[in-house]
Scaffold this active site. Sequence first.
Site, mmCIF file in Angstrom:
data_model
loop_
_atom_site.group_PDB
_atom_site.id
_atom_site.type_symbol
_atom_site.label_atom_id
_atom_site.label_comp_id
_atom_site.label_asym_id
_atom_site.label_seq_id
_atom_site.Cartn_x
_atom_site.Cartn_y
_atom_site.Cartn_z
ATOM 1 N N GLU A 48 37.652 41.956 42.893
ATOM 2 C CA GLU A 48 37.072 40.711 43.413
ATOM 3 C C GLU A 48 37.991 40.094 44.463
ATOM 4 O OE1 GLU A 48 36.677 36.132 42.117
ATOM 5 O OE2 GLU A 48 35.959 37.533 40.586
ATOM 6 N N SER A 102 39.669 44.808 32.121
ATOM 7 C CA SER A 102 38.998 43.535 32.395
ATOM 8 C C SER A 102 40.008 42.406 32.551
ATOM 9 C CB SER A 102 38.015 43.207 31.264
ATOM 10 O OG SER A 102 37.528 41.891 31.389
ATOM 11 N N SER A 103 40.092 41.870 33.756
ATOM 12 C CA SER A 103 41.031 40.786 34.043
ATOM 13 C C SER A 103 40.707 39.530 33.252
ATOM 14 C CB SER A 103 41.019 40.478 35.541
ATOM 15 O OG SER A 103 41.831 39.364 35.841
#
Length: 290
Positions: free
Chosen positions: A130, A225-226
């Site tokens: 992102e 997953s951050s």
Amino acid sequence: MKIECAESAGFCFGVKRAVDTVYKLLDEEKEDVYTLGPIIHNEQVVDDLSSRGVMVADVPSDVPEEKVSGATLVIRSHGVSKSVVEELDKRKIRYEDATCPFVKKIHYIVSEYSEKGYYIIIIGSPDHPEVQGILGWAGDAGTVIESREEAEAFVLPEKDKKICIVAQTTFNYKKFQELVEIFSKKGYDILAVNTICNATSTRQKEAESLARRSDAMIVIGGKHSSNSRKLYEICKNQCANTFFIQTVDDLKNISFQSFTSLGITAGASTPNTIIQEVLKACQKQVSKNY
């Protein structure tokens, strides 16, 4: 033992929209379906899609020229840089843009203020897709800051330039505020836009509150997953007995016998089916021991 599951646990709007887009294309029996990178950071979902024929293209050039005419590519919720969109258009690859609307908003902000001459600072994890996508809309005047040390060491390349600060949508809100304060004290002319999505803020606040009143805490999420990792950090700060798991199988080596209350939350890339499996397994363990 009391077990409480966070109401906001699991898929957020943007992730659900992206995943649903891929399954819809499969239902429509499209010839070749690609996702630009794994559609979400959840191995179980990615494996299921792979078993149904969905292919992962890390970059647009991974779609073979002979496949382009019959291929449909899905841009995941993380979004992509301006150059990637231009490459897709240039190669005439048909695509479905499932970029989260909150992320798309950041693209517009960064693009607008970059064109106005602002230097762009993105507060987030530099390796996260992102953030890499957002940076791709900042032209040549942008950087990513993740830590207090990086913020304190930052020196504006052009002294009189204004700064526009945005955040990765899943960043820790309190940490975002702290870093913005550091830039404010430097005396720079800054415009700080809180672009952390409401769903993330709600999930983080709820997880923090739940962890504070629980003897033990489970955070479910993909290892890449951050946002799930950030939930783990938040919960760990409030509850020492916090465990990070991916699936119900990871519960095998965890015993909850000595605890009187257990909280469960999950990241935005965790399907509800996995959450329910974990919840039922915990309830079963409790009924067996009491």
